[in-house]
Design a protein around this motif. Structure first.
Motif, mmCIF file in Angstrom:
data_model
loop_
_atom_site.group_PDB
_atom_site.id
_atom_site.type_symbol
_atom_site.label_atom_id
_atom_site.label_comp_id
_atom_site.label_asym_id
_atom_site.label_seq_id
_atom_site.Cartn_x
_atom_site.Cartn_y
_atom_site.Cartn_z
ATOM 1 N N HIS A 1 88.529 -4.099 71.596
ATOM 2 C CA HIS A 1 89.568 -3.811 72.581
ATOM 3 C C HIS A 1 90.481 -5.025 72.783
ATOM 4 O O HIS A 1 91.707 -4.889 72.892
ATOM 5 C CB HIS A 1 88.936 -3.403 73.907
ATOM 6 N N GLN A 2 89.903 -6.216 72.834
ATOM 7 C CA GLN A 2 90.711 -7.416 73.020
ATOM 8 C C GLN A 2 91.683 -7.611 71.860
ATOM 9 O O GLN A 2 92.838 -7.999 72.039
ATOM 10 C CB GLN A 2 89.808 -8.642 73.172
ATOM 11 N N ILE A 3 91.193 -7.328 70.665
ATOM 12 C CA ILE A 3 92.044 -7.532 69.481
ATOM 13 C C ILE A 3 93.232 -6.572 69.517
ATOM 14 O O ILE A 3 94.395 -6.979 69.367
ATOM 15 C CB ILE A 3 91.222 -7.344 68.198
ATOM 16 N N ILE A 4 92.947 -5.248 69.681
ATOM 17 C CA ILE A 4 94.042 -4.279 69.595
ATOM 18 C C ILE A 4 94.963 -4.356 70.805
ATOM 19 O O ILE A 4 96.156 -4.015 70.713
ATOM 20 C CB ILE A 4 93.497 -2.851 69.413
ATOM 21 N N ASN A 5 94.463 -4.797 71.969
ATOM 22 C CA ASN A 5 95.333 -4.954 73.135
ATOM 23 C C ASN A 5 96.277 -6.136 72.969
ATOM 24 O O ASN A 5 97.297 -6.242 73.649
ATOM 25 C CB ASN A 5 94.512 -5.120 74.405
ATOM 26 N N SER B 1 101.360 -5.826 69.905
ATOM 27 C CA SER B 1 102.466 -5.282 70.696
ATOM 28 C C SER B 1 102.769 -3.842 70.327
ATOM 29 O O SER B 1 103.346 -3.100 71.123
ATOM 30 C CB SER B 1 103.713 -6.143 70.501
ATOM 31 N N ASP B 2 102.433 -3.401 69.101
ATOM 32 C CA ASP B 2 102.681 -2.022 68.697
ATOM 33 C C ASP B 2 101.594 -1.106 69.251
ATOM 34 O O ASP B 2 100.434 -1.523 69.407
ATOM 35 C CB ASP B 2 102.701 -1.903 67.180
ATOM 36 N N PRO B 3 101.945 0.166 69.531
ATOM 37 C CA PRO B 3 100.907 1.131 69.938
ATOM 38 C C PRO B 3 99.890 1.362 68.800
ATOM 39 O O PRO B 3 100.295 1.592 67.653
ATOM 40 C CB PRO B 3 101.694 2.406 70.246
ATOM 41 N N ILE B 4 98.637 1.278 69.106
ATOM 42 C CA ILE B 4 97.550 1.466 68.122
ATOM 43 C C ILE B 4 96.641 2.575 68.637
ATOM 44 O O ILE B 4 96.280 2.607 69.823
ATOM 45 C CB ILE B 4 96.714 0.183 67.919
ATOM 46 N N PHE B 5 96.236 3.504 67.727
ATOM 47 C CA PHE B 5 95.306 4.565 68.102
ATOM 48 C C PHE B 5 94.342 4.831 66.951
ATOM 49 O O PHE B 5 94.653 4.556 65.787
ATOM 50 C CB PHE B 5 96.038 5.859 68.481
ATOM 51 N N VAL B 6 93.145 5.371 67.290
ATOM 52 C CA VAL B 6 92.112 5.737 66.305
ATOM 53 C C VAL B 6 91.654 7.154 66.625
ATOM 54 O O VAL B 6 91.350 7.465 67.786
ATOM 55 C CB VAL B 6 90.901 4.777 66.328
ATOM 56 N N LYS B 7 91.621 8.055 65.584
ATOM 57 C CA LYS B 7 91.164 9.434 65.740
ATOM 58 C C LYS B 7 89.920 9.676 64.890
ATOM 59 O O LYS B 7 89.749 9.066 63.828
ATOM 60 C CB LYS B 7 92.264 10.414 65.311
ATOM 61 N N ASP B 8 89.065 10.604 65.375
ATOM 62 C CA ASP B 8 87.921 10.996 64.563
ATOM 63 C C ASP B 8 88.305 12.161 63.662
ATOM 64 O O ASP B 8 89.475 12.564 63.612
ATOM 65 C CB ASP B 8 86.714 11.353 65.457
ATOM 66 N N ARG B 9 87.314 12.693 62.944
ATOM 67 C CA ARG B 9 87.595 13.734 61.947
ATOM 68 C C ARG B 9 88.067 15.039 62.595
ATOM 69 O O ARG B 9 88.696 15.869 61.948
ATOM 70 C CB ARG B 9 86.322 14.015 61.105
ATOM 71 N N GLN B 10 87.814 15.216 63.909
ATOM 72 C CA GLN B 10 88.263 16.402 64.613
ATOM 73 C C GLN B 10 89.630 16.177 65.281
ATOM 74 O O GLN B 10 90.038 16.937 66.148
ATOM 75 C CB GLN B 10 87.236 16.814 65.679
ATOM 76 N N HIS B 11 90.331 15.083 64.850
ATOM 77 C CA HIS B 11 91.683 14.771 65.328
ATOM 78 C C HIS B 11 91.692 14.435 66.819
ATOM 79 O O HIS B 11 92.699 14.651 67.510
ATOM 80 C CB HIS B 11 92.639 15.949 65.058
ATOM 81 N N TRP C 1 91.330 11.495 69.905
ATOM 82 C CA TRP C 1 91.436 10.048 70.090
ATOM 83 C C TRP C 1 90.077 9.491 70.521
ATOM 84 O O TRP C 1 89.430 10.004 71.435
ATOM 85 C CB TRP C 1 92.472 9.727 71.170
ATOM 86 N N VAL C 2 89.644 8.410 69.854
ATOM 87 C CA VAL C 2 88.388 7.757 70.226
ATOM 88 C C VAL C 2 88.600 6.297 70.609
ATOM 89 O O VAL C 2 87.730 5.687 71.215
ATOM 90 C CB VAL C 2 87.365 7.847 69.079
ATOM 91 N N LEU C 3 89.789 5.707 70.268
ATOM 92 C CA LEU C 3 90.055 4.303 70.607
ATOM 93 C C LEU C 3 91.570 4.122 70.713
ATOM 94 O O LEU C 3 92.322 4.569 69.827
ATOM 95 C CB LEU C 3 89.474 3.374 69.539
ATOM 96 N N LEU C 4 92.035 3.491 71.804
ATOM 97 C CA LEU C 4 93.469 3.305 72.061
ATOM 98 C C LEU C 4 93.690 1.913 72.638
ATOM 99 O O LEU C 4 92.814 1.369 73.336
ATOM 100 C CB LEU C 4 93.977 4.354 73.071
#
Length: 1017
Positions: A26-30, A33-43, A45-48
């Motif tokens: 979380h510290q790294i992606i926060n 400056s760009d919006p970052i998101f991670v999705k699982d196989r069911q589309h 969101w699991v990490l933002l």
């Protein structure tokens, strides 16, 4: 969904590591400056990062676990999901630009980059980053221009620059229009994909009414495309699956994928895979479903065929490999180039060939290794060369090794057989030769021993304690050995040819008949426990071991049965149940554990003491759970070594209460139980008593400690005495029953004998009178009529006159003999002498010898046993006559057994020389038992019973009077005869019983009892 399990493997990392990794991520992606998101196989969101949440205008808690359809218009969500699915399926990074409308209604031109990756367990995730092109390119410029407007003189220059910026914004607006048009083109292209897709697609409302359908869907359901619109989709679901479909539809969330049977309009149902995706309007409300249908009939059939083929192939390979390795033969396969292609472990073991030599694959090197072990290597090599020169031939022979072993060798060519008509041609491709080697050393030895075994078998059948019975297919008895005569009371002559029903109770005949009928119709064996009836009407319990007798042609020709009388054992089991009840009702903790420290049994008092609800729960606990960690460590380090060294341990210890966790101080005894045959320990027994109250007060502790120790000792003594008394009661009951039987038989015989004996004297007088009368007739009428003369000659009157008195005398002698036997039986039984009284010891000895008279007689194994009596003048002796007779019976029976054993051993050593009998010193002798009585001291009688058998070894003599110790085979002795005799002499009569013996010098049992018993005895 915002859980570390989507990023880290819980099977390999602990909780602290997972939390740390997620926080660090979380510290790294926060920090980006760009919006970052991670999705699982069911589309979903699991990490933002925080920038993405700000960009879409929703918090992380609102977004996590949701999809694009929950927040964006359906058209945009469709585009996003199709691009995401492309990245998931192709694993190719996707970069594109498209329009995006935020929550304030502002349209952005954004650049999106999406990539796919997998975690350690194979789960797929999509990582995306977003860059707002307008904000990144233009906002900075406007800020730079306005920042430089610091005075009026620069206004014109600033306006010029603003015009430039305005022109650039106009161009960007044109670019946005072009991008919008591009997005619409993509939408139409996706629409075309819907119509032209190779799979069936449907669109329905929330009620399942079809709104759209492509051509493939209409063809799949065997209807026209227009026919589908407006129809409920459930009409095309197979009847058997409609309820399941309705239930699934009611509980669907976002995306669902499952298999179901579809029912086309004009054909049979078929399996299909259905994938559903929820559709939403611009306000985020669900308006319907999109359906993907795919016929998986051929796929399932192909999958089943492939799975079956793979299964068959694996099975075939496993069977071939298992056959080779499981073979009792050593197998070696040589190809046509004389190279080793295969061999099993048995081949290497038989010839003791190193693995490295096998791996070389050179047949000649293997042959050379083998030649060094053979008695005749030249003959072996000549056979090998001949077979390789004649590949069409097979061979079987025997090989003799220098070690004394004998191998059977079989060799055959490996060919591809070709069928010619109905016959198989021996010609074909030659692939090499297979060799089989089998160690038949034991088989050859067994052949030599088989003949001896067959001779012994007949002897075994006659001498075994098991009844051996053979039936034919008509249920008629064909074989009836001595043990059967003893158990059932019928002689062989009485039973041969008769039906088995004579020994089966009426209520069990149907069941027994079914068992034997099954044995006659099906090959195999059976075991049953049945009640049987003896000749004298007694009911007993027997174990029957039955096996079908099968001829070489497979036909069942009869049944062989082995029968064991277990009546006494059944009684003993009942007594054992009493012992178990004693443990169950004990107030102490009694537990049993395996040598692996797994709990096997805990009695009810023990369960209550440690707070367990049932034995089943206790059996799931290891021994360690019954103690605190500290107490168990002490148990392992200090107590277990003592138990292993001494076999037991006793002292104070601590148990743990499972409910409260409180340690319970206990007085504990732990000992190992050893296997009676191997002597190896197989379980541990713990007897513990809660001494909490004793610990609470020091004085009470000291007092209770002594009492508990005494109780523990008394318990051990009581357990031993209970076991000993239990067995003694069984033996006493047995002897009592025997005594009652003997007394009853004697009584029943005595009455008719007295009747016969009482009438013999009058019969003799009447005979003399008749003979005198006949003599007078002959004197006065010397010339009788012719008819009388003829009758006198026919009956041989003169012989009758001389023989008839002798017959009367013989009858009297027989009656006297029967009276003597009856008197001996009554003397032995002593039913009227249960209390101690003065009796003639010699009468008891003589009555015992009378009962054993049949065993003293000679047979084909030994001559008659000679009895030497050296009685001195003894006064009447105060004793329990019946019990003392039992002692005489036990000792004399053992002496007869010892003499029979010595002559059997001598017989085996002499082979077939039946003209002589010798002892182990090869000196001529005859079996003898000598009985001496003496009066020693004023108040002691000594009885010595001596035999001239083989004697008793010292190690056996030490255990001679121990309960359950016996040297006889299983089933021939209980080991209680001498133990009970010792108890009768020492405890009942205050005397002594000892054995004096040296190997080869016979054995002497010395009984010493007081002439007059003291009141305390």
């Amino acid at each position: 969904m915002n859980d570390s399990r989507y990023l880290d493997n819980p099977a390999q990392k602990n909780t602290q590591q997972q939390n740390f990794s997620l926080a660090f991520l979380h510290q790294i992606i926060n920090g980006i400056s760009d919006p970052i998101f991670v999705k699982d196989r069911q589309h979903r969101w699991v990490l933002l990062n925080d920038r993405y949440c700000d960009f879409v205008g929703h918090s992380r808690e609102e977004l996590i676990g949701k999809s694009d359809y929950d927040f964006f218009p359906q058209v945009e969500a469709d585009v996003f999901q199709e691009i995401d699915e492309l990245v998931f399926t192709t694993n190719i990074t996707n970069e594109n630009q498209h329009l995006f409308t935020d929550v304030q209604g502002i349209t952005h031109l954004i650049s999106t980059k999406k990539s796919c990756f997998q975690d350690e367990t194979g789960n797929q995730f999509l990582v995306g980053s977003i860059r707002d092109i307008i904000l990144q390119n233009e906002v900075g410029k406007v800020q730079d221009v306005t920042g430089r407007v610091t005075d009026t003189t620069d206004l014109m220059e600033t306006l010029k620059e603003l015009k430039v910026v305005e022109e650039e914004l106009r161009q960007q607006n044109e670019e946005l229009a072009i991008a919008r048009e591009t997005a619409e083109i993509k939408h139409r292209r996706y629409r075309d994909l819907f119509d032209l897709a190779p799979d069936a697609y449907l669109v329905t409302d929330l009620a399942g009414i079809i709104k759209e359908a492509n051509y493939i869907a209409a063809a799949l359901l065997s209807v026209r495309q227009k026919f589908l619109v407006g129809k409920p989709f459930i009409l095309f679901i197979a009847e058997s699956d409609r309820q399941t479909f309705t239930n699934q539809l009611a509980s669907l969330q976002q995306v669902q994928d499952w298999e179901i049977d579809l029912q086309p309009r004009r054909s049979t149902a078929f399996p299909a895979r259905i994938k559903m995706v929820a559709m939403y309007n611009s306000q985020g409300q669900q308006v319907g479903w999109r359906w993907l249908l795919r016929d998986i009939s051929e796929q399932q059939a192909t999958l089943r065929l492939r799975q079956q083929a793979e299964k068959d192939l694996h099975r075939l390979n496993a069977v071939l490999q298992a056959q080779q390795e499981a073979s009792i033969d050593g197998i070696l396969i040589i190809d046509e180039n004389l190279t080793v292609t295969s061999s099993n472990q048995k081949f290497s073991q038989l010839w003791q060939i190193p693995v490295a030599l096998i791996q070389k694959g050179d047949d000649r090197q293997l042959v050379q290794w083998v030649l060094d072990k053979l008695v005749n290597p030249d003959e072996f090599m000549a056979k090998v060369d001949y077979l390789y020169q004649h590949p069409e031939e097979s061979s079987r022979d025997e090989i003799f090794l220098k070690s004394g072993k004998i191998f059977e060798r079989y060799s055959a060519p490996v060919r591809k057989q070709q069928e010619v008509g109905d016959e198989i041609s021996p010609l074909g491709d030659y692939y090499g030769r297979i060799w089989y080697f089998r160690d038949i050393t034991e088989y050859k030895q067994a052949e030599a021993e088989l003949r001896t075994s067959q001779q012994r078998l007949a002897l075994l059948i006659e001498q075994t304690p098991l009844a051996i019975i053979e039936w034919n297919t008509n249920f008629e008895i064909q074989t009836w050995n001595r043990a059967a005569e003893r158990i059932f009371g019928y002689t062989t002559e009485e039973m041969l040819g008769n039906s088995f029903e004579i020994v089966v109770p009426e209520n069990a005949r149907k069941h027994v008949n079914e068992i034997i009928t099954a044995l006659l119709t099906e090959q195999g064996g059976s075991f049953s426990v049945n009640e049987n009836i003896t000749k004298d009407g007694r009911t007993m319990v027997c174990e029957w071991y039955n096996n079908s007798l099968v001829a070489p042609d497979g036909q069942v020709i009869g049944v062989a049965s082995m029968v064991l009388d277990i009546t006494e054992r059944k009684r003993a089991e009942e007594e054992q149940q009493k012992f178990v009840a004693l443990i169950e009702n004990s107030s102490d903790f009694i537990g049993i554990a395996s040598m692996e420290a797994q709990v096997v049994y805990v009695n009810p008092a023990g369960l209550k003491m440690v707070g367990l609800s049932s034995l089943e729960v206790a059996q799931t606990k290891p021994v360690a759970d019954f103690h605190s960690p500290e107490a168990f460590a002490e148990f392992q380090q200090q107590i277990i070594p003592l138990i292993l060294q001494h076999g037991f341990w006793q002292g104070e210890f601590r148990h743990r209460h499972f409910q409260t966790g409180i340690e319970i101080p206990t007085d504990c005894s732990i000992f190992m139980v050893k296997h009676p045959e191997t002597g190896e320990p197989f379980c541990q027994v713990a007897v513990a008593r809660d001494i909490t109250e004793r610990k609470q007060a020091k004085e009470a502790l000291l007092k209770s400690e002594a009492q508990l120790r005494q109780q523990a000792e008394e318990l051990k003594v009581a357990l031993y005495e209970l076991k000993h008394t239990q067995t003694h009661l069984i033996q006493t009951e047995k002897m009592s029953s025997l005594g009652q039987l003997v007394a009853g038989v004697a009584h029943e015989i005595n009455n008719p004998v007295n009747f016969i004996y009482g009438n013999l004297t009058p019969a003799k007088e009447y005979t003399q009178d008749l003979l005198s009368l006949l003599q007078l007739y002959q004197s006065n009428y010397p010339e009788p009529v012719l008819e009388i003369q003829d009758f006198a000659e026919r009956i041989e009157l003169d012989f009758l006159k001389s023989d008839f008195p002798q017959i009367i005398n013989s009858m009297k002698v027989g009656a006297d003999r029967i009276r003597d036997i009856v008197l001996s039986l009554r003397t032995f039984s002593r039913l009227d002498e249960a209390e101690m009284k003065a009796v003639d010891i010699h009468e008891g000895i003589d009555s015992t010898l009378m009962i054993l008279q049949n065993r003293l007689k000679g047979n084909n194994q030994r001559p008659t046993i000679e009895i030497i009596k050296e009685y001195c003048e003894l006064p009447l002796v105060e004793c329990y006559a019946g019990q003392l007779n039992q002692v005489f019976m036990n000792i004399l029976s053992n002496a007869i057994d010892a003499l029979e054993e010595s002559f059997v051993i001598c017989h085996l050593s002499l082979g077939n020389n039946s003209k002589q009998r010798t002892n182990y010193k090869a000196l001529m002798t005859s079996p003898t038992i000598c009985i001496r009585t003496q009066l020693q001291q004023p108040n002691q009688v000594t009885i010595r019973i001596t035999d001239n058998g083989l004697g008793i070894p010292e190690d056996v003599k030490k255990q001679l009077f121990d309960p359950f110790f016996t040297t006889k085979p299983i089933g021939q002795g209980t080991g209680m005869g001498l133990a009970i005799s010792y108890q009768i002499i020492t405890e009942k009569h205050g005397g002594s019983l000892e054995c004096l013996s040296q190997p080869g010098q016979g054995a002497e049992f010395v009984i010493k009892i007081p002439l007059i018993q003291h009141p305390s005895t």
